[in-house]
Design a protein around this motif. Structure first.
Motif, PDB file in Angstrom:
ATOM      1  N   ALA A  82       0.837  -1.196   0.000  1.00  0.00           N
ATOM      2  CA  ALA A  82       0.000   0.000   0.000  1.00  0.00           C
ATOM      3  C   ALA A  82       0.873   1.248   0.000  1.00  0.00           C
ATOM      4  O   ALA A  82       0.459   2.282  -0.502  1.00  0.00           O
ATOM      5  CB  ALA A  82      -0.941   0.033   1.197  1.00  0.00           C
ATOM      6  N   HIS A  83       2.066   1.114   0.559  1.00  0.00           N
ATOM      7  CA  HIS A  83       2.983   2.255   0.617  1.00  0.00           C
ATOM      8  C   HIS A  83       3.631   2.473  -0.747  1.00  0.00           C
ATOM      9  O   HIS A  83       3.794   1.544  -1.550  1.00  0.00           O
ATOM     10  CB  HIS A  83       4.056   2.018   1.679  1.00  0.00           C
ATOM     11  CG  HIS A  83       3.516   1.985   3.078  1.00  0.00           C
ATOM     12  ND1 HIS A  83       3.195   3.115   3.791  1.00  0.00           N
ATOM     13  CD2 HIS A  83       3.227   0.932   3.893  1.00  0.00           C
ATOM     14  CE1 HIS A  83       2.755   2.774   4.984  1.00  0.00           C
ATOM     15  NE2 HIS A  83       2.751   1.447   5.070  1.00  0.00           N
ATOM     16  N   GLU A  84       4.004   3.702  -0.978  1.00  0.00           N
ATOM     17  CA  GLU A  84       4.642   4.082  -2.232  1.00  0.00           C
ATOM     18  C   GLU A  84       6.119   4.382  -2.064  1.00  0.00           C
ATOM     19  O   GLU A  84       6.839   4.487  -3.063  1.00  0.00           O
ATOM     20  CB  GLU A  84       3.923   5.303  -2.819  1.00  0.00           C
ATOM     21  CG  GLU A  84       2.447   5.057  -3.126  1.00  0.00           C
ATOM     22  CD  GLU A  84       1.748   6.306  -3.606  1.00  0.00           C
ATOM     23  OE1 GLU A  84       2.404   7.382  -3.631  1.00  0.00           O
ATOM     24  OE2 GLU A  84       0.545   6.233  -3.932  1.00  0.00           O
ATOM     25  N   GLN A  85       6.562   4.546  -0.822  1.00  0.00           N
ATOM     26  CA  GLN A  85       7.973   4.783  -0.550  1.00  0.00           C
ATOM     27  C   GLN A  85       8.412   3.899   0.613  1.00  0.00           C
ATOM     28  O   GLN A  85       7.712   2.943   0.960  1.00  0.00           O
ATOM     29  CB  GLN A  85       8.217   6.271  -0.255  1.00  0.00           C
ATOM     30  CG  GLN A  85       7.891   7.192  -1.429  1.00  0.00           C
ATOM     31  CD  GLN A  85       8.220   8.638  -1.141  1.00  0.00           C
ATOM     32  OE1 GLN A  85       9.119   8.942  -0.352  1.00  0.00           O
ATOM     33  NE2 GLN A  85       7.489   9.552  -1.767  1.00  0.00           N
ATOM     34  N   GLU A  86       9.520   4.219   1.226  1.00  0.00           N
ATOM     35  CA  GLU A  86      10.123   3.355   2.240  1.00  0.00           C
ATOM     36  C   GLU A  86       9.209   3.195   3.453  1.00  0.00           C
ATOM     37  O   GLU A  86       8.626   4.164   3.945  1.00  0.00           O
ATOM     38  CB  GLU A  86      11.475   3.935   2.678  1.00  0.00           C
ATOM     39  CG  GLU A  86      12.209   3.044   3.668  1.00  0.00           C
ATOM     40  CD  GLU A  86      13.615   3.544   3.946  1.00  0.00           C
ATOM     41  OE1 GLU A  86      14.412   2.789   4.522  1.00  0.00           O
ATOM     42  OE2 GLU A  86      13.922   4.704   3.564  1.00  0.00           O
TER      43      GLU A  86
END
Length: 569
Positions: free
Chosen positions: A368-372
């Motif tokens: 669901a996250h787009e970055q770290e």
């Protein structure tokens, strides 16, 4: 008697009024109306007329209350039967019990002694009187407006069919908007869904001053002395000053694991001994996260995340590498244990669930996250996982979804149950409340600077506090209703917060000493001491949560944890 309900009472024909009002209806109540008009030979008839009770209603013009009267002999409807619908039974019961205690064993001879004792007793202060009024209001569930300065109610009966539980007739009707009860108008709704663990919630009213409630909170806060200086300071050379990393972890065996660049050291808080556990090979490789196993009896295992995209499992008693877990394509910045499950979040924006007992450890992949992914935290019962990312997302995941994906291996990724986007910066600081189920605290980075409290069941944000500094970590107390937060730019301080009613956070004290941002926090097993790791390459230990409780909480044993076949490195 005036007819108040023409639709119910039917006036008989004028020719029969005299007969109807005669003694032909002897023995019947004057409030009973025959269902049919009796005939002329009523006295000689063998059949008795059917008598149907009439729902006569008495109306009080001043209040509009309707009280039905019962029929019967001995006066019938002339008897007034009060309604108990508007009576506060809790208050009545309390008054009766208090009167019994006051009058028990008292006679006329010692009345003078009682009065003399009352005169010698010190007078109550205004704050004590206000406290009694608040306590009476909370226990008996009545508004403060009805209580006098001695905490005594001005009335018990209510002539209002709504049954508000207080005597509304004694209040000024001109001050009541739309004819509603002042209690219902001024009462503030309790928006905090986590008040079930309290005996009563202190009711607050818009018409009252909150200075007393504030004084009560502060008096509760300052009862424990909080040291302003750390009780111990340790040097931590080569501690990586990176906001997204999690470099310390305190085990149930009272051993603190600290990651310093390529190495991991263990410090025994009981004996003060320092042990070198591991060194990560590779010039560009270094330790990015550490986390102790939380399985009862298996706290000797330590998970180490690295910049080379792997997670290593170490047996600290034997100083031996047990297993290497792969699957990420970016560095592993966060690790969280849930019994035999090991969750890892990486720079590749993935969260991987590993079952360390299995030869094929990967159980599920969360996306669901787009970055770290820089923050991971399981709740106490292991049913929900909270994750924070550099793209400002806060996600809530259900553990049961991992089991479903394991049963259906063709499913690619698991979606979060809740995706919250109210933060304006990276969300690294996460912790679940130990005394309120489902309450989650999160903190945002430099552009956000807020601590937010969430209802993880509905996703509602209960509170948002602007701290004025970058929030790097948050930590709930294990035995106090308190929260500790660590901050970066620009104050580099620790803040102790008091959690109160309606999800309020009151600042208790600020602890300073670090000269760089405080990256991580960890709590001792007894819940009394907090260690902070900062970019100034030092570890400071603070006694912020007070002494530990006398009785420790019992934990059910989970059995032995056996790792699967190690992967060849």
């Amino acid at each position: 008697m005036v007819d108040r309900n023409p639709s119910i009472f039917k006036t008989p024909p004028r020719s029969l009024q005299k007969r109807h009002s005669s003694s032909a209806l002897s023995g019947a109540s004057p409030f009973l109306t025959p269902s049919r008009i009796p005939s002329r030979n009523f006295r000689s008839s063998h059949k008795k007329p059917r008598m149907t009770p009439s729902p006569i209603v008495l109306r009080y013009p001043s209040s509009g209350c309707q009280t039905p009267l019962k029929s019967g002999g001995g006066g019938g409807g002339d008897r007034f039967i009060p309604t108990r619908r508007g009576m506060n039974m809790e208050l009545v019961r309390r008054n009766l019990l208090s009167e019994e205690k006051r009058t028990k064993g008292r006679n006329e001879d010692d009345e003078d002694a009682v009065e003399e004792k009352a005169k010698q007793s010190p007078a109550e202060t205004p704050i004590q009187k206000e406290y009694k009024r608040r306590m009476m209001s909370s226990l008996c569930n009545i508004p403060l407006d009805v209580l006098d300065e001695d905490a005594m109610p001005r009335g018990l009966l209510s002539f209002n069919h709504s049954g508000s539980g207080v005597m509304n007739a004694i209040m000024d009707e001109n001050n009541v908007p739309n004819g509603r009860s002042p209690w219902r108008t001024n009462r503030i709704r309790i928006e905090d869904p986590y008040q079930h663990d309290s005996l009563r919630v202190l009711q607050q009213f818009e018409s009252l001053d909150d200075s007393f409630a504030t004084a009560v909170r502060h008096s509760d806060i300052i009862t424990r002395k909080i040291p302003s200086q750390p009780c111990r300071i340790l040097d931590a050379p080569d501690l990586v000053d990176d906001y997204y990393l999690n470099l310390i972890s305190w085990s149930d065996d009272n051993i603190l694991a600290v990651a310093l660049a390529h190495c991991v050291y263990l410090w025994n808080a009981g004996t003060g001994e320092i042990q070198h556990l591991a060194t990560i090979e590779g010039e560009e490789d270094y330790v990015t996260s550490v986390a102790w196993c939380t399985v009862t009896g298996q706290s000797k295992y330590l998970a180490i995340g690295t910049n080379s995209n792997v997670v290593q499992l170490w047996d600290t008693h034997a100083s031996k590498l047990v297993r290497t877990l792969r699957g990420h394509t970016g560095r592993v910045a966060s690790i969280a244990w849930n019994q035999h499950w090991l969750s890892s979040g990486g720079r590749d924006s993935l969260i991987i669930q590993n079952d360390v007992r299995s030869a094929n450890p990967i159980v599920a992949r969360y996306r669901a996250h787009e970055q770290e992914v820089c923050g991971l935290k399981w709740n106490e019962d292991g049913t929900a996982l909270a994750s924070g990312g550099n793209e400002n997302y806060l996600c809530i995941w259900d553990a049961k979804m991992s089991s479903r994906q394991r049963d259906s291996p063709f499913t690619s990724y698991v979606a979060p149950r809740l995706l919250l986007k109210q933060h304006k910066a990276a969300v690294k600081a996460l912790d679940w409340c130990p005394f309120n189920r489902g309450l989650l605290a999160s903190g945002g980075g430099t552009a956000d600077r807020t601590i937010k409290l969430w209802n993880s069941n509905s996703g509602a944000m209960l509170k948002s506090i602007d701290t004025g500094s970058q929030v790097c970590s948050v930590l709930w107390s294990k035995h106090q209703r308190e929260l500790c937060s660590s901050h970066g730019f620009s104050e580099n301080q620790l803040i102790l917060w008091k959690y109160g009613n309606r999800s309020s956070l009151t600042k208790v004290k600020e602890l300073t000493g670090h000269t760089a941002r405080i990256l991580s926090l960890a709590c001792s097993p007894d819940g009394s001491t907090v260690v902070s790791a900062a970019g100034d390459e030092s570890l400071r230990f603070w006694n912020v949560f007070g002494s530990a409780p006398q009785t420790s909480r019992s934990v059910l044993p989970m059995g032995d944890l056996t790792f699967g076949m190690p992967t060849i490195r």
